[in-house]
Write an enzyme that holds these catalytic residues in place. Structure first.
Site, PDB file in Angstrom:
ATOM      1  N   CYS A   1       0.817  -1.225   0.000  1.00 34.74           N
ATOM      2  CA  CYS A   1       0.000   0.000   0.000  1.00 34.74           C
ATOM      3  C   CYS A   1       0.847   1.270   0.000  1.00 34.74           C
ATOM      4  O   CYS A   1       0.388   2.317  -0.451  1.00 34.74           O
ATOM      5  CB  CYS A   1      -0.933   0.020   1.208  1.00 34.74           C
TER       6      CYS A   1
ATOM      7  N   HIS B   1      -9.006   2.695  -3.072  1.00 38.87           N
ATOM      8  CA  HIS B   1      -7.626   2.388  -2.695  1.00 38.87           C
ATOM      9  C   HIS B   1      -6.959   1.497  -3.749  1.00 38.87           C
ATOM     10  O   HIS B   1      -6.852   0.289  -3.574  1.00 38.87           O
ATOM     11  CB  HIS B   1      -7.652   1.697  -1.325  1.00 38.87           C
TER      12      HIS B   1
END
Length: 387
Positions: A86, A342
């Site tokens: 991430c 995301h």
């Protein structure tokens, strides 16, 4: 050492898995962003020293180089792909800044890309001791040894919810609603217009809005949702983000290059850092890295005018803010990933761009973007708005 400046950047709209960009190659999305950046800042691609991009669930190989070539840039320009999960894009930006600070480069394009719609599925090699006959595809990569603990991110979020048990399910749900409301206002009021690149998908539709923002989300709706990771848990589909597609990048330059070319920067890059945490509490990755950056720069948490923490889970924002003593009114001012989405490898660049827009909106000075990542890591970037 050279000072480093951020000219600004661009991102695509963010599409849901199987949504607007479901058949678009991530390198094609990125090529559009790269060329649009050159046009926006009146730059010549031949002047770019390097491209550094983050990616987490792509097909492997050097997708940054592939994207550069898709864009038709000179063959002489090198590229590197970073996998910090991430935190990949923010790590790429920090790495680019370090190269410029050290004098090794003058101008670098950095960011990230992701397509969960086209995520490659892998199987273990038959010689791998973890291989089992008739085994299915891997759900994800391995991030931590089993003896330490390698939970899915959702279980990591549940672990954080148990540790910070004073944070209620209702608080999480209401934060999620707040995120959608802020994102919708930002969209309607045009705070994203300067950074969002409209482009056509494979159906020849112009995609210029993020797919996940919900105008009419309500507490009554979220209250009915059941936990998705633990039967008695607090994490639901409503207070955790979905999976997405998108690309984003920023242009970083040295002070020398900035002045020689009469360019105007939006912010000064002050510092980037990364830290590790317990893999069982991966959502808490932003905490040590934010503390480290503030200590290094002799700043207090109150000195920050705006903070972006990637909103993979509402509990992540609430727990990190509680641990840091952070004013929630300063966090994700334009909304977060619970609304926008995301796209793993791109998210760090996306939140940095949102941070820049937030500082403009509030006329703030110092801003900090931070990500938590699988395997128990955190990465952060401190910037100072110019003007």
């Amino acid at each position: 050492m050279e000072k480093v400046y951020i000219l600004g950047g661009l991102r695509t709209a963010i599409g849901k898995t199987g949504g607007n960009f479901k058949k678009m190659l991530p390198e094609d999305l990125t090529a559009e962003v790269l060329n649009a950046l050159m046009e926006k800042y009146k730059l010549d691609a031949a002047d770019i020293d390097q491209v550094i991009l983050g990616n987490a669930v792509g097909p492997g190989g050097n997708i940054a180089r592939l994207s550069l070539l898709k864009a038709g840039w000179p063959l002489s320009i090198p590229a590197a792909t970073i996998d910090f999960q991430c935190g990949s894009a923010l790590s790429s930006i920090n790495m680019a800044a370090a190269l410029i600070k050290s004098g090794q480069s003058e101008i670098i394009v950095a960011g990230g890309l992701e397509s969960t719609s086209l995520e490659v599925r892998k199987k273990l090699n038959k010689n791998d001791p973890r291989f089992q006959e008739n085994s299915d595809f891997l759900e994800r990569a391995f991030f931590s040894p089993a003896e330490i603990g390698d939970p899915d991110m959702g279980i990591g979020a549940e672990n954080a919810a148990e540790l910070y048990d004073n944070i209620s399910r209702e608080e999480m749900d209401r934060w999620a609603i707040n995120s959608h409301q802020k994102a919708f206002r930002a969209q309607v009021e045009g705070y994203l217009d300067d950074i969002l690149l409209p482009l056509k998908n494979t159906r020849n539709e112009v995609i210029d809005k993020d797919e996940g923002i919900r105008k009419n989300i309500s507490y009554q709706l979220l209250k009915r949702l059941k936990p998705v990771f633990k039967e008695d848990g607090k994490i639901t589909a409503g207070n955790s983000c979905l999976t997405h597609d998108g690309a984003a990048a920023v242009v970083l330059v040295s002070e020398t290059f900035l002045k020689m070319n009469n360019l105007k920067a939006e912010a000064e890059f002050i510092m980037g850092s990364a830290k590790g945490v317990d893999p069982n509490l991966s959502p808490m990755g932003p905490v040590p890295v934010i503390k480290s950056i503030l200590a290094e720069e002799n700043l207090n948490i109150s000195d920050l005018d705006a903070v972006e923490i990637n909103e993979a889970f509402a509990v992540k924002i609430l727990a990190c803010s509680q641990e840091l003593g952070l004013d929630l009114d300063k966090v994700n001012i334009l909304g977060g990933a619970l609304a926008y989405g995301h796209p793993y490898g791109a998210s760090g660049a996306i939140i940095l761009l949102h941070l820049l827009q937030s500082l403009k909106k509030i006329n703030g000075q110092y801003g900090l973007a931070a990500m938590g990542a699988a395997g128990g890591q955190g990465v952060g970037t401190l910037i100072k708005k110019i003007g």
